[in-house]
Design a protein around this motif. Structure first.
Motif, PDB file in Angstrom:
ATOM      1  N   VAL A 119       0.836  -1.203   0.000  1.00  0.00           N
ATOM      2  CA  VAL A 119       0.000   0.000   0.000  1.00  0.00           C
ATOM      3  C   VAL A 119       0.873   1.255   0.000  1.00  0.00           C
ATOM      4  O   VAL A 119       0.613   2.212  -0.736  1.00  0.00           O
ATOM      5  CB  VAL A 119      -0.974  -0.011   1.198  1.00  0.00           C
ATOM      6  CG1 VAL A 119      -1.681   1.324   1.358  1.00  0.00           C
ATOM      7  CG2 VAL A 119      -1.995  -1.139   1.028  1.00  0.00           C
ATOM      8  N   SER A 123       1.117   4.084  -3.097  1.00  0.00           N
ATOM      9  CA  SER A 123       0.756   5.492  -2.939  1.00  0.00           C
ATOM     10  C   SER A 123       1.951   6.441  -2.978  1.00  0.00           C
ATOM     11  O   SER A 123       1.798   7.604  -3.334  1.00  0.00           O
ATOM     12  CB  SER A 123      -0.027   5.693  -1.638  1.00  0.00           C
ATOM     13  OG  SER A 123       0.796   5.456  -0.523  1.00  0.00           O
ATOM     14  N   ASP A 133       1.911  -2.839  -8.376  1.00  0.00           N
ATOM     15  CA  ASP A 133       0.912  -3.119  -7.353  1.00  0.00           C
ATOM     16  C   ASP A 133       0.101  -4.368  -7.686  1.00  0.00           C
ATOM     17  O   ASP A 133      -0.115  -5.220  -6.829  1.00  0.00           O
ATOM     18  CB  ASP A 133      -0.021  -1.923  -7.139  1.00  0.00           C
ATOM     19  CG  ASP A 133      -0.982  -2.173  -5.994  1.00  0.00           C
ATOM     20  OD1 ASP A 133      -0.501  -2.392  -4.855  1.00  0.00           O
ATOM     21  OD2 ASP A 133      -2.205  -2.198  -6.235  1.00  0.00           O
TER      22      ASP A 133
END
Length: 194
Positions: A119, A123, A133
């Protein structure tokens, strides 16, 4: 590219070994806090795990695929932690650094789990058009079969071999973003392209 899966695993192992050799003794190159974190990390385990990849090059049973995905997942997780350890000061100063919900203390890179790493990298590190991802999610899902009592999709041996090809690209990607003294980076890259 016409290289065998075995050759791919050898390239991964050679690159990971060279990366871990450099970063495990980065005193004088990495900032002091990063160097301390790197010197206490078990980077030699990353090298050993990379050496094990050659075991997963043939036709694999279900049990072998479970172990192979766990092997790949451990290397991926280690590479992400290595990246954050090298950029430790930047990580500590990032307003989105991963913190404990109760204490709000920043969690050290070596204590992070793959989901939180994925995560954070999605980001803060990966560019929007990069495939990492989705690939990390695939590796995580397959790797987690090692904990399962219920049925999980392990994929085929071919899918695992394709993941090994992607792992080589991934390790090269991580390595390309690490700061090295002049010439060192090119030596590392050349060894993985031989």
């Amino acid at each position: 590219m016409n290289r065998t899966t075995y050759e791919t695993t050898k390239k991964i192992a050679r690159l990971v070994q060279n990366m871990t050799r450099f970063w495990s003794s980065s005193d004088g190159w990495a900032p002091i806090d990063a160097s301390k974190l790197l010197s206490k990390s078990m980077l030699e385990w990353q090298s050993s795990l990379a050496d094990c990849l050659e075991k997963w090059t043939g036709d694999l049973t279900q049990g072998e695929r479970i172990l192979a995905w766990a092997n790949i997942g451990a290397i991926v997780e280690g590479q992400l932690k290595l990246f954050l350890a090298v950029y430790y000061e930047d990580y500590l100063n990032d307003i989105y650094a991963i913190s404990d919900k109760r204490t709000r203390a920043i969690i050290e890179p070596d204590a992070l789990m793959l989901e939180k790493l994925r995560v954070f990298f999605k980001s803060r590190i990966w560019m929007e058009n990069e495939p990492w991802d989705a690939w990390l999610s695939l590796v995580q899902q397959k790797r987690n079969a090692i904990h399962a009592f219920k049925a999980r999709n392990l994929g085929t041996t071919k899918e695992l071999h394709d993941a090994l090809e992607t792992l080589l690209v991934f390790v090269r990607r991580i390595n390309s973003q690490l700061p090295y003294p002049d010439g060192t980076y090119m030596e590392l890259i050349e060894c993985s392209h031989e």
